[in-house]
Enzyme design. Sequence first.
Site, mmCIF file in Angstrom:
data_model
loop_
_atom_site.group_PDB
_atom_site.id
_atom_site.type_symbol
_atom_site.label_atom_id
_atom_site.label_comp_id
_atom_site.label_asym_id
_atom_site.label_seq_id
_atom_site.Cartn_x
_atom_site.Cartn_y
_atom_site.Cartn_z
ATOM 1 N N TYR A 1 -1.232 -0.502 10.365
ATOM 2 C CA TYR A 1 -1.387 -0.855 8.957
ATOM 3 C C TYR A 1 -0.232 -0.292 8.132
ATOM 4 O O TYR A 1 0.379 -0.988 7.313
ATOM 5 C CB TYR A 1 -2.720 -0.329 8.438
ATOM 6 C CG TYR A 1 -3.002 -0.700 7.005
ATOM 7 C CD1 TYR A 1 -3.490 -1.959 6.687
ATOM 8 C CD2 TYR A 1 -2.800 0.208 5.968
ATOM 9 C CE1 TYR A 1 -3.761 -2.314 5.376
ATOM 10 C CE2 TYR A 1 -3.066 -0.133 4.656
ATOM 11 C CZ TYR A 1 -3.541 -1.394 4.365
ATOM 12 O OH TYR A 1 -3.791 -1.739 3.062
ATOM 13 N N SER B 1 0.861 -1.189 0.000
ATOM 14 C CA SER B 1 0.000 0.000 0.000
ATOM 15 C C SER B 1 0.889 1.228 0.000
ATOM 16 O O SER B 1 2.026 1.173 0.501
ATOM 17 C CB SER B 1 -0.901 0.013 1.244
ATOM 18 O OG SER B 1 -1.514 1.281 1.425
#
Length: 250
Positions: free
Chosen positions: A159, A146
Amino acid sequence: MDLKGAVALVTGGNGGLGQRICHALAQEGVHVAVMYARSREQAEGVAGELKSRYQINAKAFPCDIADGPAVDRLIGEVTKAFGRLDILVNDAAYNQSIPFNDLDSLTLEVWDKIMAVNLTGPMRLTKAVAPVMKAQGQGRIVNIASVAGLSPTGSSIAYAVSKAGLIHLTRCMAVALAPETLVNCVAPGLLDGTRATANLKSEQIERAASSSLLKKPADKDDCADMVVAMCRTETMTGQTVVIDAGRVFH
């Protein structure tokens, strides 16, 4: 690598991006193992559609990638069912939206779960497939990270850190597994229609889309096509390609 007749294991293959990756690979003649954690019916539906649409072999496999013995069993089951394993796509992920400044909500339990699925899970899978690919003399591993791994953004600190770790794991495993196995990474920005996005607040989604140069989310098919390119390549390894409509440059 010639993709026709190759076998791919796609973790999270029943998810929004995972399904696109499965279809993009199957369109190239790749047989697909669709790995899921909980949604058996959905994963079996994806496998059935792949078989009927592309005339390839496809099957759904359950696995908790945070469970080491379960990962080893998965690799054994896939290689037994298909006879080989050429491609691993680490797409399965977990997130929980927690503002960066809300450290009280970032509990060790949340941290541990995110790390177990997003970072340790891909490491377990990579270690499990490495000897199979080495024995075959070829293999491709593609990690789905990501842009949160390249900039302090995203749904939570845990995350973002897990995805930064996955990006560096890509580099390290490229060194460890060369020359037989090539390891690369796709780092998407905001994607519509995924479980990860569904966990975000609406203002986070709008802010991410509006802050990109192209003023829209990243495209899942663009990401899936990049996965295919990374499976086909013969001379790219250890690299991370960002697909985010123009938000993060690295």
